[in-house]
Structure formats: C-alpha cells, structure tokens
Scaffold this active site. Sequence first.
Site, mmCIF file in Angstrom:
data_model
loop_
_atom_site.group_PDB
_atom_site.id
_atom_site.type_symbol
_atom_site.label_atom_id
_atom_site.label_comp_id
_atom_site.label_asym_id
_atom_site.label_seq_id
_atom_site.Cartn_x
_atom_site.Cartn_y
_atom_site.Cartn_z
ATOM 1 N N ASP A 36 50.517 39.769 33.962
ATOM 2 C CA ASP A 36 50.321 39.869 32.494
ATOM 3 C C ASP A 36 50.262 41.320 32.014
ATOM 4 O O ASP A 36 50.946 41.701 31.063
ATOM 5 C CB ASP A 36 49.126 39.029 31.986
ATOM 6 C CG ASP A 36 47.764 39.382 32.547
ATOM 7 O OD1 ASP A 36 47.693 40.203 33.488
ATOM 8 O OD2 ASP A 36 46.764 38.820 32.047
ATOM 9 N N SER A 67 21.371 30.300 25.933
ATOM 10 C CA SER A 67 22.269 29.642 26.888
ATOM 11 C C SER A 67 21.479 28.801 27.872
ATOM 12 O O SER A 67 20.535 29.283 28.502
ATOM 13 C CB SER A 67 23.092 30.674 27.665
ATOM 14 O OG SER A 67 23.743 30.018 28.732
ATOM 15 N N ALA A 125 33.568 31.901 39.493
ATOM 16 C CA ALA A 125 34.634 31.331 40.303
ATOM 17 C C ALA A 125 36.008 31.830 39.900
ATOM 18 O O ALA A 125 37.015 31.468 40.495
ATOM 19 C CB ALA A 125 34.593 29.815 40.213
ATOM 20 N N GLU A 162 36.844 41.881 25.660
ATOM 21 C CA GLU A 162 36.859 42.116 27.106
ATOM 22 C C GLU A 162 37.157 43.589 27.412
ATOM 23 O O GLU A 162 36.455 44.232 28.192
ATOM 24 C CB GLU A 162 37.955 41.223 27.703
ATOM 25 C CG GLU A 162 37.774 40.856 29.138
ATOM 26 C CD GLU A 162 36.689 39.817 29.351
ATOM 27 O OE1 GLU A 162 35.771 40.133 30.105
ATOM 28 O OE2 GLU A 162 36.745 38.704 28.774
ATOM 29 N N ASP A 174 44.048 35.120 30.126
ATOM 30 C CA ASP A 174 42.897 34.207 30.105
ATOM 31 C C ASP A 174 42.591 33.716 28.694
ATOM 32 O O ASP A 174 42.444 32.515 28.453
ATOM 33 C CB ASP A 174 41.660 34.882 30.705
ATOM 34 C CG ASP A 174 41.889 35.337 32.139
ATOM 35 O OD1 ASP A 174 42.897 34.916 32.737
ATOM 36 O OD2 ASP A 174 41.060 36.109 32.646
HETATM 37 C C1 GLA Z 1 42.265 38.197 35.617
HETATM 38 C C2 GLA Z 1 42.598 38.878 34.299
HETATM 39 C C3 GLA Z 1 43.952 38.400 33.775
HETATM 40 C C4 GLA Z 1 45.033 38.520 34.858
HETATM 41 C C5 GLA Z 1 44.555 37.922 36.173
HETATM 42 C C6 GLA Z 1 45.518 38.183 37.302
HETATM 43 O O1 GLA Z 1 42.083 36.833 35.427
HETATM 44 O O2 GLA Z 1 41.604 38.606 33.337
HETATM 45 O O3 GLA Z 1 44.296 39.133 32.622
HETATM 46 O O4 GLA Z 1 45.438 39.855 35.020
HETATM 47 O O5 GLA Z 1 43.295 38.430 36.564
HETATM 48 O O6 GLA Z 1 46.707 37.504 37.088
#
Ligand code: GLA
Length: 394
Positions: A36, A67, A125, A162, A174
């Site tokens: 990505d 939470s 995880a 993030e 994500d």
């Molecule tokens: C994490 C990051 C994503 C991506 C993956 C690897 O999940 O948050 O942006 O780079 O690693 O594919």
Amino acid sequence: MEQTELNAIFKKVFNESDYRTFFAPGRINLIGEHTDYNGGHVFPCAITFGTYALARKRDDQKIRLYSVNFENLGVIEFDLNHLDYEKSHDWANYPKGMIRYFIEAGYEIDSGVDVLFFGNIPNGAGLSSSASIELATGVMLEGLFHLAIDRIDMVKIGQKVENQFIGVNSGIMDQFAVGMGKKDNGILLDCETLKFEYAPIEMDNYRIVIMNTNKRRELADSKYNERRSECEKALHVLQKHISIDRLGNLTPEQFDQYQDEITDPMIRKRAKHAVYENNRTVEALKALKENNLNKFGELVNQSHISLRDDYEVTGKELDTIVEAAWKQEGVLGARMTGAGFGGCAIAIVEKDRVDSFIDQVGKTYQEKIGYPAAFYIVTVGDGAKEITTGNMHH
Ligand code: GLA
C-alpha cells in the site's frame, strides 16, 4: 458480550440509557502485503469481529469515553476544546484524534458525547483494531452530528490520525478495508489512485481460517518504518533509470530489467517483493474471477514465501504456523496477513477439513513454539455503519 450487558454497563457508567450503536469491523488482507505505501494494490476484506461504539450527545462540551476492554482505565474525559495527544489517555487517543481532525476538516461537532466502546477483535493480533476504533468513531460522529461526509474522506482522516496523531507511518489499507468493506466481498484497491473494485469471495467449499500466533508484534513499528525507508532507497536508485513515482508503477519485467542497478542485495530483495507482490495481487483477483481457486491459493503461498525470504517480515512463529498449514490436506493456500513480525496468518481450507486442520496445525504449533495458537473462521462482513436497532433511518 450481549447487547443487554452493554446496555447495563452504559447505564452504570453514564447514568443514561438512551444511546445509538455504531460498529466498525476489523480486517484481514487476502493478498497484497506491504504494497500500500508503495503505491501498489491490496486485496483486503472486512471481518465480523470489530468495535462497537454506544454513544449519545451531551448538553455540554465534555467528551467522556469508556472502554469495556480497558476497564481499569475508567472513564477518560476531556474537553471538546482540548484535543491534543496525551499519553495517559492511552487507547482514547484514537477517538480523540478522529474528533480533532473532523473539526479541523470543517465538520461541525457542537457538543460533547458519552461513548462506550467494546471490541471483540483479538488483542494485538494485527487485525486492525486501531483502524476499527477510528472508523467506529467516524461513523458515530457522522450519525450523531448529521454530518455529510464522504466515506473515502473519513477513511483518509483515519489514516491521518494513525500517521500524525498516533505517529505510526502506515498506509491506507486498514482504514480503507474497515470503512469500505462489503459483506461477502473482498476489495481490490489501487493504493495510488484509490480506484477500487469489489470482488465476491465465493468459496462454497472452502473457509478462510485466521491463525493467530499469539506472538506479540513487538518490533512491528520500528521494523515497519525500516522497510518503508528501504523501499524508498530502492525507488531513488531506480528513478535514475526509469521514470516512476512509486515501486508500484513497475511491472515485474521492468523490475528485472533494472534490478541490477540496485547494488545492495538486501534493498534489491525488498523492492522485488514490492513489485512482484503487487503483480500477484492483480493476478489473484483475476484468478478469483475465473473461479480458479487453485491459482489463487498458489499466489497466496508465493506471497508468504516472498514476505519470508525477500521482505523478511515473518519470523519463526508465522513461518511455523503457515508451513504447518501448507502440509495439511485440503488447504488451497496460507500466508501471514497484515504487517507481520507476529500476529495472524490466514489459510483457505476445505470446509469439511477445517476441524482436523485446526487440530493438526494447533498441535504442531504448540510443540514447536511452546504456547498455543488460536483459530477463528472468517465471516466477511460490512464496513463501518450504524447498527442501532429500529433506528436505522436517522
Ligand atoms: C499494516 C499497515 C498497512 C499495511 C500493512 C502491510 O497493517 O497498517 O497500511 O502497510 O501493514 O501490508
């Protein structure tokens, strides 16, 4: 946790029982790893594990967050006019960052809120619990304050939280998967243009099994940033010879032609992964559309091998569990998913063999690693949305 239990907790914590309920999923990535941020393709899907946000507007300017997963931290409280990152606010920095960047983007949030969060994504995880809490907050703000916000803009605000508020240099995958997911579909996303396509995951006789190594992703953030800069180095060298903006612009053939210009073999391997993985991801969609599941599984296996040998982000636990999966009957393919260095892998397993698969892989893993793995069967679900019963038409 049952709705009635959450109900009771909301009442106890906030002394109110009128709220709306929002949900954002976690994600797995089927193929397209560490592509990505290189402007390549990814192929994730939303899962039905996720984060629930029960929320109501307040009459004042207070934001009060609780939470169920971090009960010991109690209610975390701050003011709508004080939205700076604060270490002691721990998990609550994710929703706080969302609120801040919503306001900065011009969305009107004119009162405080009470929010109860509950997540059932297994902890640490690598199934994107942070993107899940970000997007749960996003749809909550959208719903409570009647905001007209484009979903992709919300996804981008999540990534900004993030990157800039939390300080993790992650790509868009994500938040995109969590915000844009669709039941029973994967999303093929071009991370350069954000063009995307839904692809039905119809594997009648197969199940996707998540294999959680239960290995904490300790080095994940520092190694992640290291890989990013290694890819940038490769890009700079290649740009002297061919006009490209990102590694994701290269075909494997072009890469092969110019790869010797990268003199450091380690940097060359990193770039090779990025280019070939991008290509595998596009090929995987094709294979799925042609209902060629064997080909799909083969690409999934190659992805893991490349992440193991060229990108070097797997580690003993992920390799042990994936290699054990490969040896089982009725397995189309298996690979790590997410950032790596621990966390989860996935396997595509013949429906009738899932039980024995879990037994066998679990046993091998326990023997070789010394502690147990955990297994979950994937249901591909929708992206973030309001789920208040009887109140879906706000
Ligand atoms: C994490 C990051 C994503 C991506 C993956 C690897 O999940 O948050 O942006 O780079 O690693 O594919």
